[in-house]
Design a protein around this motif. Structure first.
Motif, PDB file in Angstrom:
ATOM      1  N   ILE A   1       0.812  -1.216   0.000  1.00 56.89           N
ATOM      2  CA  ILE A   1       0.000   0.000   0.000  1.00 56.89           C
ATOM      3  C   ILE A   1       0.846   1.269   0.000  1.00 56.89           C
ATOM      4  CG2 ILE A   1      -0.255   0.446   2.485  1.00 56.89           C
ATOM      5  CD1 ILE A   1      -3.113   0.295  -0.155  1.00 56.89           C
ATOM      6  N   ALA A   2       2.136   1.161   0.288  1.00 59.58           N
ATOM      7  CA  ALA A   2       2.982   2.348   0.423  1.00 59.58           C
ATOM      8  C   ALA A   2       2.995   3.254  -0.809  1.00 59.58           C
ATOM      9  CB  ALA A   2       4.410   1.929   0.791  1.00 59.58           C
ATOM     10  N   PRO A   3       3.044   2.705  -2.051  1.00 59.05           N
ATOM     11  CA  PRO A   3       3.044   3.609  -3.210  1.00 59.05           C
ATOM     12  C   PRO A   3       1.830   4.534  -3.279  1.00 59.05           C
ATOM     13  CG  PRO A   3       3.778   1.429  -3.875  1.00 59.05           C
ATOM     14  CD  PRO A   3       3.292   1.308  -2.452  1.00 59.05           C
ATOM     15  N   ARG A   4       0.682   4.088  -2.781  1.00 58.16           N
ATOM     16  CA  ARG A   4      -0.492   4.973  -2.789  1.00 58.16           C
ATOM     17  C   ARG A   4      -0.283   6.157  -1.855  1.00 58.16           C
ATOM     18  NH1 ARG A   4      -5.844   1.025  -3.132  1.00 58.16           N
ATOM     19  NH2 ARG A   4      -5.003  -0.406  -4.716  1.00 58.16           N
ATOM     20  N   HIS A   5       0.387   5.917  -0.734  1.00 57.38           N
ATOM     21  CA  HIS A   5       0.699   7.014   0.183  1.00 57.38           C
ATOM     22  C   HIS A   5       1.747   7.938  -0.432  1.00 57.38           C
ATOM     23  CE1 HIS A   5      -1.360   5.721   3.974  1.00 57.38           C
ATOM     24  NE2 HIS A   5      -1.405   4.584   3.299  1.00 57.38           N
ATOM     25  N   MET A   6       2.746   7.362  -1.071  1.00 57.41           N
ATOM     26  CA  MET A   6       3.778   8.191  -1.709  1.00 57.41           C
ATOM     27  C   MET A   6       3.164   9.096  -2.767  1.00 57.41           C
ATOM     28  SD  MET A   6       6.910   5.495  -2.220  1.00 57.41           S
ATOM     29  CE  MET A   6       7.401   4.364  -0.918  1.00 57.41           C
TER      30      MET A   6
ATOM     31  N   ASP B   1      12.029   6.167  -6.667  1.00 56.24           N
ATOM     32  CA  ASP B   1      12.713   6.917  -7.724  1.00 56.24           C
ATOM     33  C   ASP B   1      11.754   7.705  -8.599  1.00 56.24           C
ATOM     34  OD1 ASP B   1      15.133   5.988  -6.858  1.00 56.24           O
ATOM     35  OD2 ASP B   1      15.324   4.434  -8.383  1.00 56.24           O
ATOM     36  N   SER B   2      10.559   7.168  -8.829  1.00 59.58           N
ATOM     37  CA  SER B   2       9.603   7.839  -9.714  1.00 59.58           C
ATOM     38  C   SER B   2       8.702   8.817  -8.973  1.00 59.58           C
ATOM     39  CB  SER B   2       8.737   6.793 -10.431  1.00 59.58           C
ATOM     40  OG  SER B   2       7.970   6.051  -9.493  1.00 59.58           O
TER      41      SER B   2
ATOM     42  N   SER C   1      14.420  11.415  -1.446  1.00 56.90           N
ATOM     43  CA  SER C   1      14.078  11.002  -0.088  1.00 56.90           C
ATOM     44  C   SER C   1      15.199  10.186   0.532  1.00 56.90           C
ATOM     45  CB  SER C   1      12.788  10.175  -0.112  1.00 56.90           C
ATOM     46  OG  SER C   1      12.551   9.590   1.150  1.00 56.90           O
ATOM     47  N   MET C   2      15.463  10.437   1.819  1.00 53.11           N
ATOM     48  CA  MET C   2      16.368   9.587   2.590  1.00 53.11           C
ATOM     49  C   MET C   2      15.678   8.245   2.818  1.00 53.11           C
ATOM     50  SD  MET C   2      19.253   9.354   4.277  1.00 53.11           S
ATOM     51  CE  MET C   2      20.036   8.607   5.702  1.00 53.11           C
TER      52      MET C   2
END
Length: 315
Positions: free
Chosen positions: A13-18, A42-43, A48-49
């Motif tokens: 689910i993390a990409p939706r938050h990003m 990267d996209s 980001s650290m």
């Protein structure tokens, strides 16, 4: 522009938050996961650290908070369910507001503990309850409110999402970490039902296993038969072999189409939170109580009219 950190960057689910962070005009400055398969950064936020130890996450966040220009405003928590509590508390004590995936935490008692930490830190916790923003669900809520019938609606909820062998090998297949199927994939549906039909009055479980669960919920305005499964063999013949997921809600026999429109709901949730209208601890309490009860109930044969149609294939 608000500065975000994210815990659980390698998860599904993390990409939706990003993307929600980026699409709302903000920036991801720090991400953490024990796994390093996070090339999606990267996209979305290449500068980001990224760290793979929580100690480094905490040290970096504490170091940059000395300067108001670099201090993190929000922490998004996308870690496994059993870690939500500790990650939320850590983020609050860093001086950040928190946006957490569902389920917020497993029990009402932990919600009470989080409320104390909110009070101690002066920071807020927000839960992603994305179905409250789905247009088809909002339309149904408005319809129910307008009709004001004294008869309870007859509702069937079916959610089948095919999962491979990896699922049971992951934390999601461990009930000590996911809190079981009904909690992991059902909690936002139970929140949706409460959102539309009011307070819960009856909660019965008819079937439960590692791969599926079924039961009956009665709300102020509805009688709900529910069935949840990660077993692709449960898919109806109409979608088997063509789609891996089947979502269906029927209300008094009429199908409510909500299979589409899910991909942008996290961005909408973030917009509402940033505008001061997010859903907090007390908004999440009802669905947390519901799944907490489901986990503790013994299996009961369905009374007349209370069993989901798919139960027949399981008996």
């Amino acid at each position: 522009m608000k500065k975000f950190a994210l815990i659980g960057a390698a998860g599904y689910i993390a990409p939706r938050h990003m993307r929600a962070i980026k699409d709302t005009g903000n920036i991801l400055v720090l991400a953490y996961d024990i796994n390093d398969s996070v090339g999606i950064i990267d996209s979305i936020s290449p500068d980001s650290m990224f760290v793979t130890e929580f100690e480094r996450f905490s040290e970096y966040a504490n170091r940059i908070k000395r300067n108001p220009e670099t201090a993190i405003d929000y922490v998004a928590v996308c870690s496994p369910n059993y870690l939500h509590h500790s990650h939320i508390v850590s983020a609050l004590r860093l001086g950040c507001d928190v946006i957490c995936e569902k389920p917020l935490v497993p029990t009402p008692e932990i919600l009470d503990e989080l409320a104390l930490v909110e009070k101690e830190t002066g920071k807020r916790i927000y839960n992603i309850l994305q179905l409250r923003h789905h247009q088809a669900i909002l339309n149904l809520k408005d319809k129910v409110a307008r009709e004001k019938t004294t008869e309870k609606y007859e509702v069937d909820l079916t959610y089948i999402t095919s999962r491979g062998n990896w699922y049971m090998e992951s934390w999601k297949g461990d009930p000590r970490k996911s809190f079981g199927l009904a909690t992991n994939i059902g909690v936002h549906f139970f929140d949706m039902l409460h959102f539309i039909f009011g307070k819960l009055q009856k909660n019965v479980v008819h079937y439960t296993s590692e791969h599926k669960a079924a039961g009956y919920l009665e709300y102020e305005k509805a009688r709900v038969r529910w069935f949840l499964s990660i077993d692709g063999n449960d898919l109806p013949a109409t979608v088997k072999g063509t789609k891996p997921t089947f979502r269906s809600i029927t209300v008094n026999g009429d199908e409510i189409e909500f299979s589409e429109g899910f991909t942008d709901l996290h961005t909408v949730s973030y917009q509402e939170i940033l505008n001061g209208k997010g859903y907090g601890i007390e908004d999440a309490r009802h669905c947390v109580e519901t799944v907490n009860t489901i986990r503790s109930l013994s299996i009961t044969p369905p009374d007349a009219g209370e069993g989901h149609a798919f139960l027949n294939a399981l008996n």
